[in-house]
Design a protein around this motif. Structure first.
Motif, short mmCIF file in Angstrom:
data_model
loop_
_atom_site.label_atom_id
_atom_site.label_comp_id
_atom_site.label_asym_id
_atom_site.label_seq_id
_atom_site.Cartn_x
_atom_site.Cartn_y
_atom_site.Cartn_z
N ASP A 193 -66.35 36.80 45.52
CA ASP A 193 -65.77 37.43 44.32
C ASP A 193 -64.25 37.60 44.41
O ASP A 193 -63.59 37.72 43.38
CB ASP A 193 -66.40 38.82 44.09
N ASN A 194 -63.73 37.64 45.65
CA ASN A 194 -62.32 38.02 45.80
C ASN A 194 -61.47 37.01 46.57
O ASN A 194 -60.31 37.30 46.88
CB ASN A 194 -62.24 39.37 46.52
N TYR A 195 -62.02 35.83 46.88
CA TYR A 195 -61.28 34.87 47.72
C TYR A 195 -59.95 34.45 47.10
O TYR A 195 -59.03 34.05 47.80
CB TYR A 195 -62.14 33.64 48.00
N PHE A 238 -67.67 15.30 51.66
CA PHE A 238 -66.91 16.03 52.66
C PHE A 238 -67.03 17.54 52.43
O PHE A 238 -66.95 18.02 51.30
CB PHE A 238 -65.44 15.63 52.59
N SER A 239 -67.25 18.27 53.52
CA SER A 239 -67.43 19.71 53.39
C SER A 239 -66.89 20.41 54.64
O SER A 239 -67.07 19.93 55.75
CB SER A 239 -68.91 20.03 53.20
N VAL A 240 -66.23 21.52 54.45
CA VAL A 240 -65.79 22.33 55.58
C VAL A 240 -66.64 23.59 55.70
O VAL A 240 -66.45 24.38 56.61
CB VAL A 240 -64.30 22.71 55.47
N ARG A 295 -62.28 28.88 55.40
CA ARG A 295 -63.15 27.73 55.11
C ARG A 295 -63.64 27.79 53.65
O ARG A 295 -63.71 26.76 52.99
CB ARG A 295 -64.34 27.69 56.07
N TYR A 296 -63.99 28.98 53.20
CA TYR A 296 -64.45 29.11 51.81
C TYR A 296 -63.34 28.71 50.85
O TYR A 296 -63.56 27.99 49.87
CB TYR A 296 -64.91 30.55 51.55
N ARG A 297 -62.12 29.17 51.14
CA ARG A 297 -60.97 28.86 50.28
C ARG A 297 -60.70 27.35 50.26
O ARG A 297 -60.44 26.76 49.20
CB ARG A 297 -59.74 29.60 50.76
N ILE A 298 -60.74 26.72 51.43
CA ILE A 298 -60.44 25.28 51.48
C ILE A 298 -61.53 24.48 50.78
O ILE A 298 -61.25 23.49 50.08
CB ILE A 298 -60.27 24.82 52.95
N GLN A 299 -62.80 24.91 50.94
CA GLN A 299 -63.88 24.22 50.24
C GLN A 299 -63.68 24.31 48.73
O GLN A 299 -63.86 23.33 48.00
CB GLN A 299 -65.23 24.83 50.64
N ARG A 300 -63.27 25.48 48.25
CA ARG A 300 -63.00 25.64 46.82
C ARG A 300 -61.81 24.77 46.40
O ARG A 300 -61.79 24.20 45.30
CB ARG A 300 -62.71 27.11 46.49
N ALA A 301 -60.80 24.68 47.26
CA ALA A 301 -59.64 23.85 46.95
C ALA A 301 -60.05 22.39 46.78
O ALA A 301 -59.60 21.70 45.85
CB ALA A 301 -58.60 23.98 48.06
N ILE A 302 -60.91 21.90 47.66
CA ILE A 302 -61.39 20.51 47.56
C ILE A 302 -62.13 20.31 46.24
O ILE A 302 -61.97 19.29 45.57
CB ILE A 302 -62.29 20.16 48.77
N ASP A 306 -54.57 29.23 43.39
CA ASP A 306 -55.90 29.48 42.81
C ASP A 306 -56.92 29.93 43.85
O ASP A 306 -57.88 30.63 43.53
CB ASP A 306 -56.42 28.20 42.13
N VAL A 307 -56.75 29.46 45.10
CA VAL A 307 -57.74 29.81 46.12
C VAL A 307 -57.22 30.88 47.08
O VAL A 307 -57.79 31.09 48.15
CB VAL A 307 -58.21 28.56 46.91
N GLY A 308 -56.12 31.56 46.71
CA GLY A 308 -55.72 32.74 47.47
C GLY A 308 -54.62 32.57 48.49
O GLY A 308 -54.37 33.48 49.28
N PHE A 309 -53.93 31.41 48.47
CA PHE A 309 -52.82 31.22 49.41
C PHE A 309 -51.50 31.37 48.66
O PHE A 309 -51.14 30.51 47.86
CB PHE A 309 -52.88 29.82 50.05
#
Length: 261
Positions: free
Chosen positions: A168-170, A141-143, A208-215, A231-234
């Motif tokens: 670098d900053n997400y 699965f990928s967003v 999308r980058y943040r959610i992909q990192r979260a997964i 951890d992913v910026g939220f």
């Protein structure tokens, strides 16, 4: 029709919840009730409800203990009912992806809004179950296509700078203004470059980058969703859940449960 189970030890409150709203007009039916945590677990197994209104402070077994014992065995949306003095304890329910928290006395409008959100969550859980049936699709699965992103990153200088900055900053609080100041490019130019290369806007690419990192974090065993969100910026947990649902049609807890099992 959504099946609702009310688990509350105070008779007057339980009866009040049954008649507080016209459940049928919200496509719901009160399928059962229970007056303590032990009876509640039995009713969950027997009725397999879609939505559970769950009191926190009950005899025999508290609401949190009930959720711990259920341990994702049955999938339902939970609306916590709590007195003011129990509210901090009630927030432990966040580990079990509780949909909402309502302070007693429960108000009519708040209950309706909570039920509507719980219904949305039920639909997401059903979509997730369909996805889960195809484990290969779940594993892949990928967003966001990170390979394509890296390929773009290697080819074009300006878009490379933009993507490098996001990568670098997400995990920090960043905005278009930060990019403008850092890269000395206009907002229009940055947005156009991102759109040309990815079809996304800046905010959509960042989310999308943040959610992909979260997964990815969840897949390696980080089960505390509130920590993953940070951890992913939220900084806002509810907003993280909202964005996660938008791009995955599932809840973070669904992914936690999948990788856990």
């Amino acid at each position: 029709m959504y099946k609702v189970l009310i688990i509350e030890d105070e008779d007057m409150i339980r009866e009040g919840l049954k008649y507080m709203i016209d459940w049928l007009s919200y496509d719901c039916v009160v399928a059962g009730e229970a007056s303590n945590g032990v009876e509640g677990l039995e009713k969950i197994e027997q009725l397999k409800p879609d939505i559970v209104l769950l009191d926190i402070n009950m005899p025999l077994k508290t609401g949190i203990e009930l959720l711990e014992e259920n341990d994702w065995k049955y999938s339902f949306s939970t609306i916590i009912l709590s007195g003011y003095e129990d509210f901090t304890y009630a927030k432990k329910g966040i580990e079990f992806s509780v949909t909402d928290y309502l302070l007693k006395p429960v108000h009519h409008k708040e209950l309706i809004e909570a039920v509507e959100r719980a219904k949305e969550t039920v639909l997401l859980k059903k979509q997730y179950q369909i996805l889960q049936e195809n484990s290969e699709a779940m594993d892949n699965f990928s967003v966001l296509n990170l390979s394509l992103l890296n390929e773009i990153n290697n080819k074009q200088s300006h878009i490379k700078q933009i993507i490098d900055y996001i990568q670098d900053n997400y995990s920090q609080k960043i905005s278009m203004d930060d990019l403008i100041n850092e890269l000395e490019m206009s907002a229009t130019y940055i947005n156009n470059k991102i759109k040309e290369s990815t079809t996304y806007t800046f905010n959509e690419l960042l989310n999308r980058y943040r959610i992909q990192r979260a997964i990815e974090i969840i897949s390696i065993g980080q089960e505390k969703i509130s920590t993953v969100a940070l951890d992913v910026g939220f900084s806002d947990y509810r907003y993280f859940i909202k964005v996660f649902k938008r791009y995955t049609n599932a809840l973070p807890s669904d992914f936690v449960n999948y990788y856990k099992n």
